[in-house]
Design an enzyme around this catalytic site. Structure first.
Site, mmCIF file in Angstrom:
data_model
loop_
_atom_site.group_PDB
_atom_site.id
_atom_site.type_symbol
_atom_site.label_atom_id
_atom_site.label_comp_id
_atom_site.label_asym_id
_atom_site.label_seq_id
_atom_site.Cartn_x
_atom_site.Cartn_y
_atom_site.Cartn_z
ATOM 1 N N ASP A 8 6.508 7.040 -8.176
ATOM 2 C CA ASP A 8 5.548 7.403 -9.206
ATOM 3 C C ASP A 8 5.004 8.794 -8.889
ATOM 4 O OD1 ASP A 8 3.694 7.052 -7.152
ATOM 5 O OD2 ASP A 8 2.536 5.508 -8.184
ATOM 6 N N CYS A 65 5.407 5.021 -3.567
ATOM 7 C CA CYS A 65 4.219 5.291 -4.370
ATOM 8 C C CYS A 65 3.126 5.723 -3.401
ATOM 9 C CB CYS A 65 3.818 4.078 -5.227
ATOM 10 S SG CYS A 65 3.302 2.602 -4.336
ATOM 11 N N THR A 67 0.809 4.009 -1.750
ATOM 12 C CA THR A 67 0.749 3.150 -0.564
ATOM 13 C C THR A 67 2.064 2.446 -0.265
ATOM 14 O OG1 THR A 67 0.066 1.221 -1.844
ATOM 15 C CG2 THR A 67 -1.702 2.646 -0.944
ATOM 16 N N HIS A 98 17.210 -8.040 10.928
ATOM 17 C CA HIS A 98 16.857 -9.443 10.721
ATOM 18 C C HIS A 98 16.902 -9.891 9.265
ATOM 19 C CE1 HIS A 98 14.356 -9.616 14.707
ATOM 20 N NE2 HIS A 98 15.555 -9.093 14.867
ATOM 21 N N HIS A 134 19.585 -15.372 11.460
ATOM 22 C CA HIS A 134 19.110 -14.474 10.402
ATOM 23 C C HIS A 134 19.827 -14.752 9.083
ATOM 24 C CE1 HIS A 134 16.722 -12.514 13.350
ATOM 25 N NE2 HIS A 134 17.756 -11.998 13.993
#
Length: 148
Positions: A8, A65, A67, A98, A134
């Protein structure tokens, strides 16, 4: 490697840095925008990026973005996407080993440029371990996804 990028307005700078860096390293980049710093909505770009990965048009995707939270939530709504929000390279390594993550989310407002570059390189260059434990956990994620 074919890599999808999306961001963004709050992460346009980092997307452009990543695009230039990865292109120079020989990766094929599909840029889903945004293409400037004008205010926009992160779900539009994160969703398009994630869909391209889920359809197999790109091997991996990176969304950014302010955060990284919004784009990671959005990407993880797409079937087949395992998007990991990383703010340091240890998590980037472990999510590949993993979780076989196929998308990476980061936040431009939460990490520095050099840390961001390191995370991208570690994430792109770490293979999935393939260990049975995994693989079994990823299969459970797919089963949950299929039941929804």
């Amino acid at each position: 490697m074919k890599i999808a990028l999306g961001c963004d307005h709050g992460a346009y700078e980092y997307k452009e840095i990543i695009k230039e860096m990865l292109t120079k390293e020989g990766h094929e980049i599909m840029d889903f925008g945004t293409y400037d710093t004008a205010s926009c909505d992160y779900p539009d770009f994160a969703y398009a990026c994630a869909k391209s990965v889920s359809r197999g048009e790109n091997e991996r995707g990176i969304v950014i973005c302010g955060t990284g939270i919004g784009v990671s939530i959005t990407a993880n709504k797409v079937k087949g996407i395992r998007c990991a929000l990383c703010s340091e390279s240890v998590s980037a390594k472990l999510t590949r080993e993993h979780n076989d993550s196929n998308m990476l989310a980061m936040g431009q407002r939460t990490i520095g440029i050099e840390v961001m570059k390191d995370i991208v390189h570690v994430w792109l260059n770490t293979p999935f371990s393939g260990e049975a434990r995994h693989q079994a956990r990823i299969a459970k994620i797919h089963a949950i996804e299929a039941s929804e």
